[in-house]
Design an enzyme around this catalytic site. Structure first.
Site, mmCIF file in Angstrom:
data_model
loop_
_atom_site.group_PDB
_atom_site.id
_atom_site.type_symbol
_atom_site.label_atom_id
_atom_site.label_comp_id
_atom_site.label_asym_id
_atom_site.label_seq_id
_atom_site.Cartn_x
_atom_site.Cartn_y
_atom_site.Cartn_z
ATOM 1 C CB CYS A 239 -0.927 0.025 1.207
ATOM 2 S SG CYS A 239 -1.930 -1.440 1.343
ATOM 3 C CG HIS B 243 -3.524 3.161 2.452
ATOM 4 N ND1 HIS B 243 -3.923 2.855 1.173
ATOM 5 C CD2 HIS B 243 -3.604 2.004 3.162
ATOM 6 C CE1 HIS B 243 -4.217 1.572 1.107
ATOM 7 N NE2 HIS B 243 -4.047 1.038 2.299
ATOM 8 C CG ASN C 291 -6.797 -1.349 1.138
ATOM 9 O OD1 ASN C 291 -6.046 -0.811 0.319
ATOM 10 N ND2 ASN C 291 -6.359 -1.880 2.262
HETATM 11 O O1 UT7 Z 1 -3.976 -1.559 3.488
HETATM 12 C C1 UT7 Z 1 -3.363 -1.671 4.737
HETATM 13 C C2 UT7 Z 1 -3.661 -2.962 5.343
HETATM 14 N N1 UT7 Z 1 -5.012 -3.232 5.668
HETATM 15 C C3 UT7 Z 1 -5.676 -2.592 6.635
HETATM 16 O O2 UT7 Z 1 -5.300 -1.546 7.067
HETATM 17 C C4 UT7 Z 1 -6.866 -3.297 7.231
HETATM 18 C C5 UT7 Z 1 -6.751 -3.272 8.741
HETATM 19 N N2 UT7 Z 1 -7.798 -3.965 9.445
HETATM 20 C C6 UT7 Z 1 -9.098 -3.602 9.425
HETATM 21 O O3 UT7 Z 1 -9.481 -2.688 8.721
HETATM 22 C C7 UT7 Z 1 -10.043 -4.289 10.371
HETATM 23 O O4 UT7 Z 1 -9.304 -5.025 11.303
HETATM 24 C C8 UT7 Z 1 -11.038 -5.220 9.648
HETATM 25 C C9 UT7 Z 1 -12.047 -4.392 8.867
HETATM 26 C C10 UT7 Z 1 -10.318 -6.178 8.742
HETATM 27 C C11 UT7 Z 1 -11.826 -6.033 10.696
HETATM 28 O O5 UT7 Z 1 -12.484 -5.162 11.596
HETATM 29 P P1 UT7 Z 1 -12.373 -5.434 13.154
HETATM 30 O O6 UT7 Z 1 -13.232 -4.456 13.825
HETATM 31 O O7 UT7 Z 1 -10.926 -5.445 13.513
HETATM 32 O O8 UT7 Z 1 -13.027 -6.855 13.292
HETATM 33 P P2 UT7 Z 1 -12.374 -8.186 13.841
HETATM 34 O O9 UT7 Z 1 -11.297 -8.664 12.925
HETATM 35 O O10 UT7 Z 1 -12.028 -7.967 15.261
HETATM 36 O O11 UT7 Z 1 -13.575 -9.160 13.722
HETATM 37 C C12 UT7 Z 1 -14.797 -8.939 14.422
HETATM 38 C C13 UT7 Z 1 -15.771 -10.046 14.048
HETATM 39 C C14 UT7 Z 1 -15.148 -11.419 14.042
HETATM 40 O O12 UT7 Z 1 -16.076 -12.314 14.611
HETATM 41 P P3 UT7 Z 1 -15.870 -12.851 16.116
HETATM 42 O O13 UT7 Z 1 -14.541 -13.535 16.103
HETATM 43 O O14 UT7 Z 1 -15.894 -11.608 16.963
HETATM 44 O O15 UT7 Z 1 -17.047 -13.742 16.291
HETATM 45 C C15 UT7 Z 1 -14.994 -11.733 12.577
HETATM 46 O O16 UT7 Z 1 -15.081 -13.119 12.299
HETATM 47 O O17 UT7 Z 1 -16.262 -9.809 12.729
HETATM 48 C C16 UT7 Z 1 -16.160 -11.017 11.975
HETATM 49 N N3 UT7 Z 1 -15.961 -10.709 10.568
HETATM 50 C C17 UT7 Z 1 -16.993 -10.457 9.721
HETATM 51 N N4 UT7 Z 1 -18.319 -10.449 9.906
HETATM 52 C C18 UT7 Z 1 -19.088 -10.154 8.844
HETATM 53 C C19 UT7 Z 1 -14.807 -10.579 9.873
HETATM 54 N N5 UT7 Z 1 -15.056 -10.259 8.600
HETATM 55 C C20 UT7 Z 1 -16.402 -10.189 8.474
HETATM 56 C C21 UT7 Z 1 -17.267 -9.903 7.400
HETATM 57 N N6 UT7 Z 1 -18.596 -9.895 7.637
HETATM 58 N N7 UT7 Z 1 -16.801 -9.615 6.160
#
Ligand code: UT7
Length: 323
Positions: A110, A250, A280
């Site tokens: 990125c 970004h 992204n």
């Molecule tokens: O380009 C540079 C690199 N990339 C980034 O900067 C991305 C950085 N990360 C993020 O933006 C966030 O961490 C995410 C958007 C990927 C995830 O958001 P989060 O608030 O950190 O959620 P999480 O990973 O803590 O997951 C929360 C819950 C999980 O369920 P449990 O374990 O709490 O039951 C996931 O399984 O959300 C679940 N989950 C989803 N639910 C519905 C993960 N992906 C999805 C989805 N739809 N697509």
């Protein structure tokens, strides 16, 4: 100085509510709440990284009033090259007919466009190069795992291009900062499919040649590193947050963008956001946002713009540019 900008995306735009039909357990509401994303572009079979990069490049060259024959160098930041060999930059060179240019790819995920712009600045400082095309472009939808809801909803395709010319009268890059930390490489990577683990039917079946991400860890590191990078860019340019006319971060997640802006003490009215419409797009995200900002009139002659990026590697960096 940044003399011209352009961007291009594939024809197909995909909305959040189309994922359920593909068997992915997610909702429009979850994606919007957690990321701010509503749409992303997805390349079709007739579209390549070279084709969208070339389209973006032509737009930037037209804006800068530069012909292909005038390009000294083409730098292309990407993590999703059309082929592993040769670089996509040489394919863009051939498509443009930029016969005099040296062309190469930069692998900084990125942060690819940002690294490319800072390399270009260094090349211009040697005195041997005057006009450099810096592209950030990705076809991430070709390298994500379409069964993994943790990543599939986040990424999109696109290309952004900029023509850089040697700075005149205090315009151009006022400060630049680049860092990386390879000890955290496994938090956002393609585990297999490279020279260490050449692709096999098993690798394809398990999807380990596709992007895998520890989202929460990446999120924390992104906020910390982008916040620090903003401080460094301002210190380097001897400027205060209030001097900045526009912050172009970004575009990975609206929550990361808001946290970065808050730390930098820049109000959201001065922050460019388009993650809702593109998702992204990794190396393409900043140059696409820059092109939109220019065309919407949010950047004028003399504007001070701060850029900040973070991505796989980890790699991160920042710049303050006077237009
Ligand atoms: O380009 C540079 C690199 N990339 C980034 O900067 C991305 C950085 N990360 C993020 O933006 C966030 O961490 C995410 C958007 C990927 C995830 O958001 P989060 O608030 O950190 O959620 P999480 O990973 O803590 O997951 C929360 C819950 C999980 O369920 P449990 O374990 O709490 O039951 C996931 O399984 O959300 C679940 N989950 C989803 N639910 C519905 C993960 N992906 C999805 C989805 N739809 N697509």
């Amino acid at each position: 100085m940044i003399a011209g900008t352009g961007h291009a995306v594939p024809k197909r735009r995909m909305a959040n509510d189309e994922f359920q039909a593909l068997g992915i357990e997610t909702t429009d509401e979850w994606i919007r709440d957690r990321t701010g994303i509503r749409y992303r572009y997805v390349a079709g079979p007739d579209e390549t990284l070279t084709s969208i990069s070339t389209e973006a490049a032509r737009m930037a060259m037209q804006a800068a009033g530069v012909t292909a024959a005038e390009l000294d160098v083409i730098v292309l930041g990407t993590a999703s090259a059309d082929r592993l060999l040769p670089s996509t930059a040489v394919e863009v060179q051939a498509a443009l007919g930029a016969t005099r240019a040296a062309a190469f790819d930069v692998s900084a995920a990125c942060t690819g466009w940002m690294y490319g712009a800072q390399i270009a600045e260094g090349l211009m400082a040697t005195g041997n190069h005057d006009t450099i095309l810096v592209i950030g472009a990705e076809l991430l939808t070709r390298i994500i795992n379409w069964k993994d809801r943790n990543t599939v909803v986040l990424f999109g395709d696109g290309a952004g291009a900029t023509v850089l010319k040697r700075s005149t009268k205090g315009r151009g890059i006022l400060s630049a900062y680049m860092r990386s930390d390879g000890t955290l490489a496994d938090l956002l990577h393609r585990p297999k499919g490279g020279a260490a683990f050449p692709t096999t039917p098993e690798i394809i079946a398990e999807g380990s040649d596709k992007i895998a991400m520890a989202g929460r860890e990446v999120f924390k590191n992104a906020v910390r590193s982008m916040a620090d990078a903003c401080d460094r860019a301002l210190d380097g340019a001897k400027l205060a947050a209030a001097d900045i006319d526009l912050l172009i971060p970004h575009q990975a997640n609206i929550r990361i963008i808001e946290a970065t802006a808050k730390h930098a003490n820049i109000p959201m009215e001065k922050v460019f956001v388009n993650v809702d419409r593109y998702g992204n797009t990794s190396a393409a995200s900043i140059p696409i946002a820059l092109d939109e900002a220019v065309r919407e009139g949010r950047i004028k002659d003399g504007s001070l713009v701060m850029f900040v990026a973070f991505g796989a590697g980890f790699t991160w960096g920042s710049m303050v540019v006077r237009f």
